[in-house]
Design a protein around this motif. Structure first.
Motif, PDB file in Angstrom:
ATOM      1  N   CYS A 120       0.663  -1.117  -0.146  1.00  0.00           N
ATOM      2  CA  CYS A 120      -0.004  -0.169  -0.100  1.00  0.00           C
ATOM      3  C   CYS A 120       0.875   1.152  -0.082  1.00  0.00           C
ATOM      4  CB  CYS A 120      -0.953   0.040   1.274  1.00  0.00           C
ATOM      5  SG  CYS A 120      -2.195  -1.322   1.309  1.00  0.00           S
ATOM      6  N   LEU A 121       2.050   1.219   0.726  1.00  0.00           N
ATOM      7  CA  LEU A 121       2.759   2.325   0.790  1.00  0.00           C
ATOM      8  C   LEU A 121       3.299   2.692  -0.604  1.00  0.00           C
ATOM      9  CD1 LEU A 121       5.023   1.619   3.857  1.00  0.00           C
ATOM     10  CD2 LEU A 121       3.621   3.753   3.360  1.00  0.00           C
ATOM     11  N   TYR A 149       1.572   2.723  -3.366  1.00  0.00           N
ATOM     12  CA  TYR A 149       0.557   3.431  -4.012  1.00  0.00           C
ATOM     13  C   TYR A 149      -0.234   4.674  -2.989  1.00  0.00           C
ATOM     14  CZ  TYR A 149       0.646  -0.730  -6.878  1.00  0.00           C
ATOM     15  OH  TYR A 149       1.004  -1.559  -7.445  1.00  0.00           O
ATOM     16  N   ALA A 150       0.564   5.046  -2.074  1.00  0.00           N
ATOM     17  CA  ALA A 150      -0.216   5.889  -1.273  1.00  0.00           C
ATOM     18  C   ALA A 150       0.826   7.223  -1.083  1.00  0.00           C
ATOM     19  CB  ALA A 150      -0.219   5.618   0.098  1.00  0.00           C
ATOM     20  N   LYS A 151       0.546   8.409  -0.837  1.00  0.00           N
ATOM     21  CA  LYS A 151       1.317   9.631  -0.779  1.00  0.00           C
ATOM     22  C   LYS A 151       1.891   9.682   0.476  1.00  0.00           C
ATOM     23  CE  LYS A 151      -2.406  13.064   0.450  1.00  0.00           C
ATOM     24  NZ  LYS A 151      -3.582  12.374   0.081  1.00  0.00           N
ATOM     25  N   ASP A 152       1.489   8.901   1.572  1.00  0.00           N
ATOM     26  CA  ASP A 152       2.241   9.220   2.844  1.00  0.00           C
ATOM     27  C   ASP A 152       1.495   7.961   3.537  1.00  0.00           C
ATOM     28  OD1 ASP A 152      -0.395   9.761   3.713  1.00  0.00           O
ATOM     29  OD2 ASP A 152      -0.105  11.824   3.791  1.00  0.00           O
ATOM     30  N   ASP A 180      -4.930   3.793   5.281  1.00  0.00           N
ATOM     31  CA  ASP A 180      -6.234   3.617   4.831  1.00  0.00           C
ATOM     32  C   ASP A 180      -6.628   2.880   3.623  1.00  0.00           C
ATOM     33  OD1 ASP A 180      -6.851   5.870   6.754  1.00  0.00           O
ATOM     34  OD2 ASP A 180      -6.925   7.332   5.329  1.00  0.00           O
ATOM     35  N   ILE A 181      -5.599   2.711   2.757  1.00  0.00           N
ATOM     36  CA  ILE A 181      -6.128   1.828   1.600  1.00  0.00           C
ATOM     37  C   ILE A 181      -6.026   0.313   2.370  1.00  0.00           C
ATOM     38  CG2 ILE A 181      -4.635   1.019  -0.268  1.00  0.00           C
ATOM     39  CD1 ILE A 181      -3.807   3.745  -0.767  1.00  0.00           C
ATOM     40  N   LEU A 182      -4.952   0.159   3.232  1.00  0.00           N
ATOM     41  CA  LEU A 182      -5.047  -1.163   3.806  1.00  0.00           C
ATOM     42  C   LEU A 182      -6.208  -1.489   4.629  1.00  0.00           C
ATOM     43  CD1 LEU A 182      -2.750  -3.324   4.635  1.00  0.00           C
ATOM     44  CD2 LEU A 182      -2.641  -2.311   6.592  1.00  0.00           C
ATOM     45  N   GLN A 183      -6.742  -0.618   5.422  1.00  0.00           N
ATOM     46  CA  GLN A 183      -8.053  -1.104   6.072  1.00  0.00           C
ATOM     47  C   GLN A 183      -8.983  -1.167   5.026  1.00  0.00           C
ATOM     48  OE1 GLN A 183      -7.986  -1.234   9.237  1.00  0.00           O
ATOM     49  NE2 GLN A 183     -10.110  -1.842   9.088  1.00  0.00           N
ATOM     50  N   GLU A 184      -9.298  -0.632   4.050  1.00  0.00           N
ATOM     51  CA  GLU A 184     -10.116  -0.929   2.998  1.00  0.00           C
ATOM     52  C   GLU A 184      -9.926  -2.117   2.298  1.00  0.00           C
ATOM     53  OE1 GLU A 184     -13.094   0.995   2.153  1.00  0.00           O
ATOM     54  OE2 GLU A 184     -12.376   2.437   3.826  1.00  0.00           O
ATOM     55  N   GLY A 185      -8.705  -2.219   1.757  1.00  0.00           N
ATOM     56  CA  GLY A 185      -8.443  -3.815   1.238  1.00  0.00           C
ATOM     57  C   GLY A 185      -8.834  -5.012   2.108  1.00  0.00           C
ATOM     58  N   VAL A 225      -4.570 -11.961  -1.496  1.00  0.00           N
ATOM     59  CA  VAL A 225      -4.862 -10.757  -0.643  1.00  0.00           C
ATOM     60  C   VAL A 225      -3.924  -9.690  -1.231  1.00  0.00           C
ATOM     61  CG1 VAL A 225      -4.329  -9.633   1.659  1.00  0.00           C
ATOM     62  CG2 VAL A 225      -5.087 -12.024   1.447  1.00  0.00           C
ATOM     63  N   ARG A 226      -2.727  -9.790  -1.879  1.00  0.00           N
ATOM     64  CA  ARG A 226      -2.011  -8.774  -2.488  1.00  0.00           C
ATOM     65  C   ARG A 226      -2.722  -8.324  -3.864  1.00  0.00           C
ATOM     66  NH1 ARG A 226       3.251  -7.835  -2.469  1.00  0.00           N
ATOM     67  NH2 ARG A 226       3.987  -9.647  -1.275  1.00  0.00           N
ATOM     68  N   ARG A 227      -3.202  -9.054  -4.523  1.00  0.00           N
ATOM     69  CA  ARG A 227      -3.829  -8.602  -5.636  1.00  0.00           C
ATOM     70  C   ARG A 227      -5.316  -7.449  -5.306  1.00  0.00           C
ATOM     71  NH1 ARG A 227      -2.960  -6.798  -9.723  1.00  0.00           N
ATOM     72  NH2 ARG A 227      -1.212  -8.239  -9.643  1.00  0.00           N
ATOM     73  N   ILE A 228      -5.916  -7.891  -4.045  1.00  0.00           N
ATOM     74  CA  ILE A 228      -7.026  -7.044  -3.778  1.00  0.00           C
ATOM     75  C   ILE A 228      -6.486  -5.788  -3.311  1.00  0.00           C
ATOM     76  CG2 ILE A 228      -8.473  -6.717  -1.741  1.00  0.00           C
ATOM     77  CD1 ILE A 228      -9.273  -9.741  -2.171  1.00  0.00           C
ATOM     78  N   MET A 229      -5.350  -5.731  -2.576  1.00  0.00           N
ATOM     79  CA  MET A 229      -4.724  -4.552  -2.143  1.00  0.00           C
ATOM     80  C   MET A 229      -4.277  -3.761  -3.416  1.00  0.00           C
ATOM     81  SD  MET A 229      -4.824  -4.602   1.165  1.00  0.00           S
ATOM     82  CE  MET A 229      -5.134  -5.744   2.366  1.00  0.00           C
TER      83      MET A 229
END
Length: 81
Positions: free
Chosen positions: A37-38, A40-43, A49-54, A75-79
Motif C-alpha cells: 500500500c505504501l 501507491y499512497a502519498k504518505d 487507509d488503503i490497507l484498511q479498505e483492502g 490478498v496482495r491482488r486485492i490490495m
C-alpha cells in the motif's frame, strides 16, 4: 503445522465469519500488505487507509478464494486493485 494448513484453517474460519481467524489473517500479512500500500499512497496515513479498505474487501470476498494459488497472492491482488 505447515503454512498451507494454517492458511486453510484461517480461510475456513474467515468464511464462517469468525473474528479470531480474521484477526489472524490481518496480522499474518499486515507488514507485507502495508508495504504494498505504501507504494501507491502519498504518505503512511493514506497507506493505512488503503490497507484498511483492502482488508474490508478481503473479508467480504473471502468466499471467492478457491485455494488454487497462495492466500498471500490473493490478498496482495486485492490490495493492489
Amino acid at each position: 503445522m505447515s503454512i498451507k494448513v494454517l492458511e486453510q484453517q484461517i480461510v475456513t474460519g474467515c468464511k464462517a465469519g469468525k473474528a479470531k481467524f480474521q484477526q489472524m489473517l490481518y496480522e499474518m500479512y499486515y507488514g507485507k500488505m502495508l508495504s504494498v500500500c505504501l507504494r501507491y499512497a502519498k504518505d503512511r496515513e493514506e497507506a493505512k487507509d488503503i490497507l484498511q479498505e483492502g482488508y474490508i474487501k478481503v473479508f467480504s470476498s473471502i468466499h471467492n478464494f478457491k485455494g488454487d494459488g497462495s492466500l498471500e497472492g490473493w490478498v496482495r491482488r486485492i490490495m493492489v486493485n
